[in-house]
Design a protein around this motif. Sequence first.
Motif, PDB file in Angstrom:
ATOM      1  N   PHE B  62       3.559  14.524  -2.966  1.00 23.30           N
ATOM      2  CA  PHE B  62       2.476  14.633  -3.942  1.00 23.30           C
ATOM      3  C   PHE B  62       2.466  13.431  -4.880  1.00 23.30           C
ATOM      4  N   SER B  63       1.335  13.291  -5.587  1.00 30.39           N
ATOM      5  CA  SER B  63       1.122  12.128  -6.444  1.00 30.39           C
ATOM      6  C   SER B  63       2.022  12.179  -7.683  1.00 30.39           C
ATOM      7  N   ALA B  64       1.913  11.128  -8.523  1.00 29.86           N
ATOM      8  CA  ALA B  64       2.776  10.984  -9.686  1.00 29.86           C
ATOM      9  C   ALA B  64       2.776  12.226 -10.568  1.00 29.86           C
ATOM     10  N   ASP B  65       1.582  12.782 -10.829  1.00 30.51           N
ATOM     11  CA  ASP B  65       1.537  13.947 -11.720  1.00 30.51           C
ATOM     12  C   ASP B  65       1.613  15.252 -10.935  1.00 30.51           C
ATOM     13  N   GLY B 424       6.620  11.965  -8.193  1.00 28.99           N
ATOM     14  CA  GLY B 424       6.390  11.941  -6.753  1.00 28.99           C
ATOM     15  C   GLY B 424       7.270  10.893  -6.095  1.00 28.99           C
ATOM     16  N   LEU B 425       7.204   9.660  -6.627  1.00 28.62           N
ATOM     17  CA  LEU B 425       8.041   8.578  -6.104  1.00 28.62           C
ATOM     18  C   LEU B 425       9.514   8.893  -6.319  1.00 28.62           C
ATOM     19  N   GLY B 426       9.825   9.472  -7.492  1.00 29.81           N
ATOM     20  CA  GLY B 426      11.205   9.857  -7.792  1.00 29.81           C
ATOM     21  C   GLY B 426      11.743  10.828  -6.749  1.00 29.81           C
ATOM     22  N   SER B 427      10.918  11.817  -6.386  1.00 33.54           N
ATOM     23  CA  SER B 427      11.338  12.797  -5.383  1.00 33.54           C
ATOM     24  C   SER B 427      11.571  12.116  -4.037  1.00 33.54           C
TER      25      SER B 427
END
Lengths: 293, 454
Positions: B62-65, B424-427
């Motif tokens: 999913f996206s950032a938010d 999202g990127l963190g995940s």
Amino acid sequence: MTSELTIVRGKRTVGQRILDFFSRSVVNVVLVIVALFWLVPSVGLFLASLRTSGASASSGWWTVFVKPTQLTLENYANLLSNPTITGSFWNTIMIAVPVTFLVVIIGALAGYAFAWMEFPGRDWLLIAVIVLLAVPIQVALIPLARLFGAIGIFGSLFGVILFHVAFGLPFAIFLLRNFFTQVPSELLEAARLDGASDWRIFVQVILPLGVPAIASLAIFQFLWTWNDMLVALIFTNSESQPLTVAIQSQLRQFGSNIDVLSSGAFLSMIVPLIVFFAFQRYFVTALLAGSQR
Amino acid sequence: MTDSAVAPVGMDRGEGGEGRPSHGASRRRTFFIALGFLAPALVLLGALLLYPIVYTVIRSFFSADGGQFTGFDNYVTMFTNDSTFTAIRNNIIWVIVAPIACTVLGLIFAVLLDKIKWSTAFKLIIFMPMAISMLAAGVIFRTMFQENPNLGVVNAALVGINSVFGDDAAYPGANVRPKTGLAGEHGIIRSEQAIETGGEMNFPLVGIRPDTVPEAAKPAEQAQSADADQITGTVWLDFVKGGGGVNGEIGANKPGLPGVRVDAVAEDGTIAGHAQTDDTGRYVIDGLKQGSYTVALPAANFDEGYQGVSWLSSTFITGVVILSYIWIWAGFAMVMIASGLSAMDRSLQEAARMDGANEWQVFRRITAPLLSPVIIVVFVTLIINVLKIFDLVYVIPPGASKPAANVIAVEMWRVSFGGGSNQGLGSALAILLLLLVLPSMIINVKRFREERQR
């Protein structure tokens, strides 16, 4: 062993003995140098923590050998009268002690079940635990930050404790289960025939016999939690932060505050060093039992 | 222990033997008791380990938010975004260098330990860093590798060694006293007019910080008169603290400047001869052909001198952080391998020695192969550990070189908590770490199964 060695030596020629002596001296010299190199960082930090802030800003710690007058306990006095530091020191204790206690208790209960009880799916559950051994904590940071936020424990000591307990458990279960299976089965069977319940066997047979393993686990878990920075960095706030987080926030002004940083870092090392030197045998046991975290 | 105790000995451990009734009711009872013992652990592992893994896997698509499904976008970003890509590249360097260095050092130490009488002390010294936090280790290494040689011990040592081998003193900031027949340009100080052989050229200098004048310096003295193939003179600090003396003249305890290189430059620009000033600042250039020469003090005299290496700059930072890691973990490798060595039966080695094998052959042909299981365990443990490295990389690099030192765990923290707020990127980065440790999980399970079959 020793006698074998002497026999072998006896057969050697004078030349070989001289060579042997020579190579031993070379090894000694090399290892002394290595040991000195390994000591310099900690000794340097310790000396730096004993110097006045003025001295730290203008010269290195090695100048104390020329000018011992710059030595002072001032930094430690400042540190101990700083409520942020003393508060975070207390927080570190309030995190590390309960975590160690809970990991040992919960891990021992599960370890006993895996070692001495038959139930469907036992082997699969155990394999699941072994798989979880190596899970990086990064995987849990985002979901648990949200979960803890939703139930209102984000930023509290309780949240950090819970996180550490969960991530300490796979290793605890694995280690204790391995030690518990080595308890002679005759002891357990005898207790069972005497009508002892599993709970009584656990408390009266397994726990007393498992003390060395439990001590190893406790020391390992205590040092691990005491030294943690990443979990605390995310899951604590200024009220609940442990020593590691309080000190790292000083890093932003690195250079002007070597006196605070060095004494703070050394303060955070004192308890682990005492634990290490007092119980290093147990610590090594825990490592040898497989520490793939 | 009566005869009734004999039967259970052969039994499988735990429930299900003939000695106890095995009706469904009892089985169910044991199951619930076992569940009671396991419940706290299972609840915690399920809620705080399994659920997060599932959540993070889904979140990574999913996206950032978190509002939009983006498929593999985060995984694509990971390898195309500069900062994330640097992190991945650095992790590869780490995984290649750190475990090998630690294991090799640990192996060497463990083998050499046998030959010394103070092995316990040595073990403690090397192993001790394992007990302290990576934060403390980070503070230590950041302090040690500071650039200023007055503060960082590594550069202090380098500058110290350099000044032992290089004998030229450095007098940064030197300038000429006006109207003394000297010219200073591009850092070079020279005589305005050419000097005939047999002549004398003095260099009264100013602008030098008094603390850069070495302690060996003595009050300047007038040079002896020159022979036909010589040019002589004196170089001194033409300044008296608190005033006094005559400008441009030796006296009033003005210090000579030792170690200054003086060149005699011929008209075609070649250096025909050179000399070094002594403690009183005097020099004698001899062996010159008759003629006139410009006398010059080359710029090397006046630069800052060797100041060590910028260890914490982008170029060296990863090396320094890896070094701090080795300082901590070589002890782990040493202790593990040493315990493997001490559990080993040494008769093979002794037999080989009796047959005339040298120590290296004994090590390569016998000791090392016998040690390989423990070495593999050490190596795998270190690889898993290095993949997740965070604290040291977070603590040691100063702001400017943080991007160059980046690793996956730090980048994961940065994008999801440290201001990036792109969970999202963190995940996706967290899942990358999970995928990277997957092989070692499989190894763990395999090893466990093999042990059970024995």
